[in-house]
Design a protein around this motif. Structure first.
Motif, PDB file in Angstrom:
ATOM      1  N   ARG A 107       0.800  -1.219   0.000  1.00 44.77           N
ATOM      2  CA  ARG A 107       0.000   0.000   0.000  1.00 44.77           C
ATOM      3  C   ARG A 107       0.840   1.280   0.000  1.00 44.77           C
ATOM      4  O   ARG A 107       0.295   2.372   0.060  1.00 44.77           O
ATOM      5  CB  ARG A 107      -0.952   0.003   1.210  1.00 44.77           C
ATOM      6  N   ARG A 152      -7.862   0.701  -6.615  1.00 44.17           N
ATOM      7  CA  ARG A 152      -8.494   0.616  -5.300  1.00 44.17           C
ATOM      8  C   ARG A 152      -7.542   1.081  -4.193  1.00 44.17           C
ATOM      9  O   ARG A 152      -7.911   1.890  -3.333  1.00 44.17           O
ATOM     10  CB  ARG A 152      -8.938  -0.823  -5.039  1.00 44.17           C
ATOM     11  N   LYS A 153      -6.318   0.614  -4.247  1.00 46.96           N
ATOM     12  CA  LYS A 153      -5.358   0.970  -3.192  1.00 46.96           C
ATOM     13  C   LYS A 153      -4.945   2.434  -3.280  1.00 46.96           C
ATOM     14  O   LYS A 153      -4.728   3.092  -2.259  1.00 46.96           O
ATOM     15  CB  LYS A 153      -4.143   0.060  -3.285  1.00 46.96           C
ATOM     16  N   GLU A 185      -7.768   4.469  -1.765  1.00 49.58           N
ATOM     17  CA  GLU A 185      -7.806   4.321  -0.314  1.00 49.58           C
ATOM     18  C   GLU A 185      -6.652   5.065   0.359  1.00 49.58           C
ATOM     19  O   GLU A 185      -6.832   5.693   1.403  1.00 49.58           O
ATOM     20  CB  GLU A 185      -7.735   2.837   0.052  1.00 49.58           C
ATOM     21  N   GLY A 186      -5.471   5.003  -0.250  1.00 43.29           N
ATOM     22  CA  GLY A 186      -4.290   5.560   0.392  1.00 43.29           C
ATOM     23  C   GLY A 186      -3.997   7.009   0.057  1.00 43.29           C
ATOM     24  O   GLY A 186      -3.475   7.749   0.891  1.00 43.29           O
ATOM     25  N   THR A 215      -3.995   8.271  -8.428  1.00 52.29           N
ATOM     26  CA  THR A 215      -5.289   7.593  -8.397  1.00 52.29           C
ATOM     27  C   THR A 215      -6.001   7.756  -9.727  1.00 52.29           C
ATOM     28  O   THR A 215      -6.561   6.799 -10.282  1.00 52.29           O
ATOM     29  CB  THR A 215      -6.165   8.153  -7.267  1.00 52.29           C
TER      30      THR A 215
END
Length: 221
Positions: free
Chosen positions: A115, A148-149, A152-153, A161
């Motif tokens: 992550r 997705r990661k 989220e991060g 992103t």
């Protein structure tokens, strides 16, 4: 300058900064290495043939120097190799780029975790390698995971992103999932247009169906 799409001004500023670092600190200093890499990244993004040739030389020098001063699996060395791989792809050297990304992705995941922003950025580029090699399933799976990661991060509007999302659009289209791809494309372009100028190169590339590279700006340690 680079962030707002003014690549010519960014190249000029980074060139001057890089040579100032060489004069002030020497060619192998940590500040000089970071400046060298940023200069190479921006030349790659501007993308003329001469830009790519110069970017390749700068990135090769940075990667070899990081390797010599630190070690082959140090995250700074791996980041330099990820950036070099992006330049190699732009030059058409897909096999070597794929090899560098594969090794860097595994090493960064082991050293920093799956992550970490560096690992996620490398995953985005690794998915591009898989797509270019014809591995649609592998590219789609890795793009889904990276998007997705990253969300989220780093949040839904971070450039990495949105790059992951833009590339995922293309991987979904390649897999036949056109409806979800169109929805995601609308989402990505909407966020880009809210944060960037309408003529920004990234918006133009995403709207044109061009895969986005995630290069990494190394810290000065």
């Amino acid at each position: 300058y680079r962030g707002v799409g003014q690549l010519a001004r960014a190249v000029d500023a980074l060139r001057d900064h890089f040579y100032d670092c060489v004069d002030s600190f020497g060619a192998d200093h940590e500040y000089t290495l970071a400046a060298r890499m940023s200069y190479a990244n921006t030349l790659r993004e501007r993308g003329s043939r001469s830009d790519l040739t110069q970017a390749h030389l700068l990135a090769e020098e940075a990667a070899s120097t990081y390797q010599r001063i630190f070690e082959p699996r140090n995250p700074l060395t791996l980041v330099a190799e990820v950036n070099l791989a992006a330049i190699l792809r732009a030059e058409g050297e897909r096999q070597r780029a794929r090899q560098l990304d594969a090794l860097a992705y595994e090493a960064l995941r082991d050293a920093l975790g799956e992550r970490h922003p560096y690992t996620i950025a490398t995953a985005v580029n690794r998915a591009t390698d898989l797509s270019l090699a014809g591995d649609r399933k592998g590219a789609l799976e890795l793009s889904e995971e990276a998007f997705r990661k990253a969300a989220e991060g780093r949040g839904p509007s971070h450039p990495h992103t949105l790059a992951a999302g833009a590339n995922l659009v293309l991987d979904r289209i390649a897999a036949g999932a056109t409806e979800s791809a169109e929805e995601l494309l609308e989402h990505v372009l909407g966020r880009l247009r809210r944060t960037l100028s309408t003529d920004h190169p990234m918006i133009t590339a995403v709207a044109s169906g061009i895969r986005i590279e995630c290069d990494i700006e190394p810290p000065a340690t």
